[in-house]
Design a protein around this motif. Structure first.
Motif, short mmCIF file in Angstrom:
data_model
loop_
_atom_site.label_atom_id
_atom_site.label_comp_id
_atom_site.label_asym_id
_atom_site.label_seq_id
_atom_site.Cartn_x
_atom_site.Cartn_y
_atom_site.Cartn_z
N UNK A 35 0.83 -1.20 0.00
CA UNK A 35 0.00 0.00 0.00
C UNK A 35 0.87 1.25 0.00
N UNK A 36 1.95 1.22 0.80
CA UNK A 36 2.85 2.38 0.86
C UNK A 36 3.50 2.64 -0.49
N UNK A 37 4.01 1.57 -1.10
CA UNK A 37 4.68 1.75 -2.39
C UNK A 37 3.70 2.22 -3.47
N UNK A 38 2.48 1.67 -3.43
CA UNK A 38 1.48 2.09 -4.42
C UNK A 38 1.10 3.55 -4.22
N UNK A 39 0.86 3.91 -2.93
CA UNK A 39 0.54 5.32 -2.64
C UNK A 39 1.70 6.23 -2.99
N UNK A 40 2.92 5.73 -2.78
CA UNK A 40 4.09 6.53 -3.12
C UNK A 40 4.16 6.80 -4.62
N UNK A 41 3.83 5.76 -5.41
CA UNK A 41 3.81 5.96 -6.86
C UNK A 41 2.82 7.03 -7.28
N UNK A 42 1.63 6.98 -6.65
CA UNK A 42 0.62 8.00 -6.95
C UNK A 42 1.11 9.37 -6.47
N UNK A 43 1.69 9.39 -5.26
CA UNK A 43 2.16 10.65 -4.67
C UNK A 43 3.22 11.29 -5.55
N UNK A 44 4.12 10.48 -6.10
CA UNK A 44 5.17 11.03 -6.96
C UNK A 44 4.56 11.69 -8.19
N UNK A 45 3.54 11.04 -8.77
CA UNK A 45 2.89 11.63 -9.93
C UNK A 45 2.21 12.94 -9.60
N UNK A 46 1.46 12.97 -8.48
CA UNK A 46 0.77 14.19 -8.09
C UNK A 46 1.76 15.26 -7.66
N UNK A 47 2.81 14.83 -6.92
CA UNK A 47 3.83 15.79 -6.50
C UNK A 47 4.50 16.42 -7.71
N UNK A 48 4.75 15.60 -8.73
CA UNK A 48 5.35 16.14 -9.95
C UNK A 48 4.43 17.16 -10.60
#
Length: 403
Positions: free
Chosen positions: A33-46
């Protein structure tokens, strides 16, 4: 046939229950869950960082272009039909101020006979080419001039023998400091130098000038009150419209005897830059959201495949297809919400840090943060819909057979 009793009906899931059930998959597989959320977070953060940094950069560009006079127009007297130099009415400044889109109006008036000298010992022929202008207190704001030393004219000093020197005038007079002890001779009268300007690129005539208050210019230097240049700043979108009426407004009786400057080419450059950056932001934001949606879909599909036995067990215990569908859709939305919120926070911090490092104003558009989170939830719902429907279609026997 007897009706099904209340005890045989599926239990209703309240919103709190939906959240708890949807969080089961996140709690039991925290690393995934953390890694998946991190992937989403990186996209939104970008996306947020790109929008924020670009907006901050654009604000700095706008500030720079504004200093170049993108919305500055000048009104000055032209020539009469006989070829003589025309004159602006005393009321021209007030009349121009009535134009609705005009935000700032100020003026200067040339005082021909008021020569400037370092002291009374200087020969009258050695003026150094320094002109004297009566200046309104709002002039510095209108032309974006900066002070090198001292202060600008205000309502009090405008009525007394006080002057602000242009950068070149101060150099010619050998003056580097302003204060009560520094005086020059203007029109035969002693004036105290209260300030020195930096070079003024939007009004170069002021660089070699001594500026005095409008009231003292009338009382001590014989100024007739006619402005020689009126400066206006308008809304960018209204510059052309303002320019078209400036002549007739400044001198209604003889609009053909008025010269109006053309808008700066920097205004067109500013508008072109805004359009280009807007297109870039939309493109990069769409790519970032697409990447985040693919990540959510991938995570949820794998989650359904790995949890077939759990789905079968829940179906065997009475869970309906709708409840299974709701569980996985809620899990997808929670995963998207965590990633979106985390990404918005990271992107905002990155934008703030980079803007401070570059010396830019910090601009983080609210639509980028809220839109990013909202779009992430929408994409998360779409991305989780197929896995949720697929999970709900698994029969208990089929799902348990894979255990």
């Amino acid at each position: 046939m007897a009706a099904i009793g209340p005890s045989l009906r599926p239990a209703r899931m309240w919103p709190g229950d939906v959240v708890k059930v949807g969080a089961v998959g996140l709690r039991t597989r925290p690393m995934r869950a953390f890694l998946s959320a991190l992937g989403i977070a990186i996209g939104i953060a970008a996306m947020v960082a790109v929008v924020g940094i670009s907006s901050s950069s654009r604000a700095d560009l706008d500030r720079t272009l504004a200093s170049l006079g993108t919305n500055l127009l000048k009104v000055s007297p032209g020539q009469t039909l006989t070829g003589d130099e025309a004159q602006l009415p005393n009321e021209s400044e007030a009349m121009v101020a009535r134009i609705a889109p005009v935000r700032t109006v100020s003026a200067i008036g040339l005082i021909d006979e008021a020569k400037v000298y370092r002291n009374s010992k200087i020969d009258e022929a050695e003026t150094g080419g320094i002109a004297t202008y009566a200046a309104r207190t709002g002039l510095r704001e209108a032309i974006g001039a900066r002070l090198r030393a001292g202060t600008w004219l205000n309502e009090a000093t405008s009525t007394y023998p006080a002057t602000v020197l242009g950068s070149a005038a101060a150099e010619k007079l050998g003056i580097s400091q302003a204060g009560p002890a520094t005086q020059v001779v203007i029109g035969g009268e002693l004036f105290t130098v209260v300030g020195i300007l930096e070079p003024a690129p939007l009004a170069e005539e002021l660089n070699s000038a001594a500026l005095v208050g409008w009231p003292v210019a009338k009382s001590e230097l014989g100024f007739d009150g006619h402005p020689t240049t009126v400066f206006t700043r308008s809304d960018d979108a209204s510059v052309e419209a303002v320019r078209s009426v400036l002549g007739a407004t400044a001198n209604p009786e003889a609009p053909n005897e008025v010269e109006v400057s053309r808008p700066s080419d920097a205004l067109a450059a500013r508008q072109a830059a805004d359009e280009a950056l807007t297109g870039l932001l939309l493109g990069l934001g769409a790519v970032a959201l697409l990447v985040g949606g693919v990540g959510v879909a991938n995570t949820m599909v794998i989650s359904v495949l790995e949890r077939r036995s759990e789905i079968g067990l829940r179906r065997s215990l009475g869970a309906t297809k709708g409840q299974i569908r709701t569980q996985f859709l809620a899990e997808s939305l929670l995963l998207s919400a965590l990633g979106g919120a985390g990404g918005a926070l990271i992107g905002s911090l990155v934008t703030g840090g980079y803007a401070i490092y570059q010396g830019w104003p910090i601009i983080i558009p609210a639509w980028a943060v809220l839109g990013g989170i909202g779009a992430t939830l929408a994409i998360g719902a779409l991305a989780g819909l197929y896995p949720a429907v697929r999970a709900s279609r698994l029969s208990p026997t089929e799902a348990l057979a894979t255990t």
